[in-house]
Design an enzyme around this catalytic site. Sequence first.
Site, PDB file in Angstrom:
ATOM      1  N   TYR A 174      -6.408 -18.020   8.159  1.00  0.00           N
ATOM      2  CA  TYR A 174      -6.065 -18.457   6.845  1.00  0.00           C
ATOM      3  C   TYR A 174      -7.097 -19.010   5.938  1.00  0.00           C
ATOM      4  CZ  TYR A 174      -0.679 -19.257   6.635  1.00  0.00           C
ATOM      5  OH  TYR A 174       0.470 -19.153   6.766  1.00  0.00           O
ATOM      6  N   GLU A 218      -6.866 -19.774   1.988  1.00  0.00           N
ATOM      7  CA  GLU A 218      -6.483 -19.959   0.993  1.00  0.00           C
ATOM      8  C   GLU A 218      -7.563 -20.366  -0.204  1.00  0.00           C
ATOM      9  OE1 GLU A 218      -4.428 -20.814   3.419  1.00  0.00           O
ATOM     10  OE2 GLU A 218      -2.243 -21.114   2.524  1.00  0.00           O
ATOM     11  N   ASP A 254      -2.070   0.030 -15.438  1.00  0.00           N
ATOM     12  CA  ASP A 254      -1.557   0.134 -13.827  1.00  0.00           C
ATOM     13  C   ASP A 254      -1.859   1.482 -13.318  1.00  0.00           C
ATOM     14  OD1 ASP A 254      -0.349   0.514 -11.579  1.00  0.00           O
ATOM     15  OD2 ASP A 254       1.555  -0.456 -12.080  1.00  0.00           O
ATOM     16  N   THR A 308      -2.829  -0.151  -6.670  1.00  0.00           N
ATOM     17  CA  THR A 308      -2.451  -0.309  -5.203  1.00  0.00           C
ATOM     18  C   THR A 308      -3.825   0.455  -4.637  1.00  0.00           C
ATOM     19  OG1 THR A 308      -1.162   1.500  -5.452  1.00  0.00           O
ATOM     20  CG2 THR A 308      -0.066  -0.626  -5.216  1.00  0.00           C
ATOM     21  N   LYS A 342      -3.000   4.597  -2.127  1.00  0.00           N
ATOM     22  CA  LYS A 342      -2.449   5.721  -2.675  1.00  0.00           C
ATOM     23  C   LYS A 342      -3.684   6.693  -2.683  1.00  0.00           C
ATOM     24  CE  LYS A 342       1.672   3.991  -5.424  1.00  0.00           C
ATOM     25  NZ  LYS A 342       1.398   2.495  -5.411  1.00  0.00           N
ATOM     26  N   ARG A 346      -2.397  -0.701   2.838  1.00  0.00           N
ATOM     27  CA  ARG A 346      -1.200  -1.403   1.874  1.00  0.00           C
ATOM     28  C   ARG A 346      -1.704  -2.497   1.125  1.00  0.00           C
ATOM     29  NH1 ARG A 346       2.364   2.508   2.919  1.00  0.00           N
ATOM     30  NH2 ARG A 346       3.533   1.965   1.015  1.00  0.00           N
TER      31      ARG A 346
HETATM   32  N1  DSN Z   1       6.522   3.288  -4.348  1.00  0.00           N
HETATM   33  C1  DSN Z   1       5.564   3.776  -5.260  1.00  0.00           C
HETATM   34  C2  DSN Z   1       5.563   5.123  -5.489  1.00  0.00           C
HETATM   35  O1  DSN Z   1       5.949   5.903  -4.763  1.00  0.00           O
HETATM   36  O2  DSN Z   1       5.132   5.920  -6.731  1.00  0.00           O
HETATM   37  C3  DSN Z   1       5.228   2.854  -6.410  1.00  0.00           C
HETATM   38  O3  DSN Z   1       5.171   1.685  -6.213  1.00  0.00           O
END
Ligand code: DSN
Length: 422
Positions: A58, A60, A205, A232, A235, A241
């Site tokens: 932990y 925080e 984003d 994110t 990707k 993730r």
């Molecule tokens: N689930 C993602 C996508 O496939 O674009 C976005 O959150």
Amino acid sequence: MANCTAHWDALAQNDPEIYKAILGEETREKKGIELIPSENYTYPEVFAANGSVFTNKYSEGYPGRRYYGGQEFTDIIESIAIERAKKVFRAGHANVQPLSGSPMNQAVYFGFLKPGDTVLAMDLSHGGHLTHGHPVSHMGKVFNFVRYKTHPDQEGRIDFDELMKVAKEHNPKIVLCGYTSYPRDYNYKDFKRIADEVGALTMADVSHIGGLIAAGAMANPMDYGFDVMTTTTHKSLRGPRAGLIVCKEKHKKTVDKAVFPGLQGGPHMHTIAAIAVTLGKAMTPEFKEYGAQTMKNSKTLAQTLMDGGAKLITDGTDNHMMVMNTTESFNLGGTKAEHTLDEVSITTNKQIIPDDPNPPLKPSGIRLGTPAATTRGMKEEDMKKIGEWILEALKNHDNETELAKIKGAVEEFCLSFPVPGL
Ligand code: DSN
């Protein structure tokens, strides 16, 4: 050091059901072509960091300011991850604690807005995301989202005249540039100009293209003076993730307070270790090459599909993805098209198209992208083959013999492209 073989042996022995499902997923990932544009294969080093002892901890707070003891090593990894994120994205500050994409965007809204404030974001069917204010999301209930759209006659590009009109009419606090299914380039300069004119903050984003920005294959909104950028990390960036936020130095306090204690509790330190590893990789010449190849592959796949009679909603692509109107191309709904391609071990996802007359679970198209296939080492000539298989499968969707033949060819082809870390 933790003994991975012993970990797997323990799982196989003590929970064979879960172990078997993990093995099944490994095989699925090896023998099929992954074309969901938001998916990727991560690095062996990320698997190691993600499965490390930091799972036990932990922490925080932030480096040097924690609410629990025993932080000498968490502080090291989080500080490295922050510094790498700042460097990769040329930003004044970074927060690497968001647990994933939704909390990452929520934190930005809660940091900069009050309930009821207005955000100008992309219409959902034109490429916006749930967290850009879909009425079913909490964010859509708390804040007032107004919309811009793409232009049907300009190869699906954003309609900036309309965007300016809506911005002037609604005076948003945030102008948001970011998408989940927009195959064109993001025009940061025009967004910034419009946001400045109405006195709004600029937020990008870039979840889908964070890796392409890191690789220098696409423009970086921070270079255009954007206030905040979210992405994110799993990707095109190829990491664990999670999500991260970078911003101008002057927004550091707002962003950090919004993530913790505003929204989240204990950060996932094992994931943050893996984010640090990912960002280290993103600074290498190999990653630069990967970004460039992902784009070349996408253009080749798009061209092959269009040459074979498929209608892409933007008649081409400027990034890693494309959206095919399967209803117009093959008289086949998106759900049936996705299932047909699943049958030949090519994974895509059903996708709504701009102003789709059909609902999201039965939309008019599919979405495809090249980040994962590029990670496996596939190049332009492979994209041509894949494009041909997709066309053949969709045209022969009711011919089981033909589909079985394509599946055999796809799976044999995949054997020569190893999956990293498996
Ligand atoms: N689930 C993602 C996508 O496939 O674009 C976005 O959150």
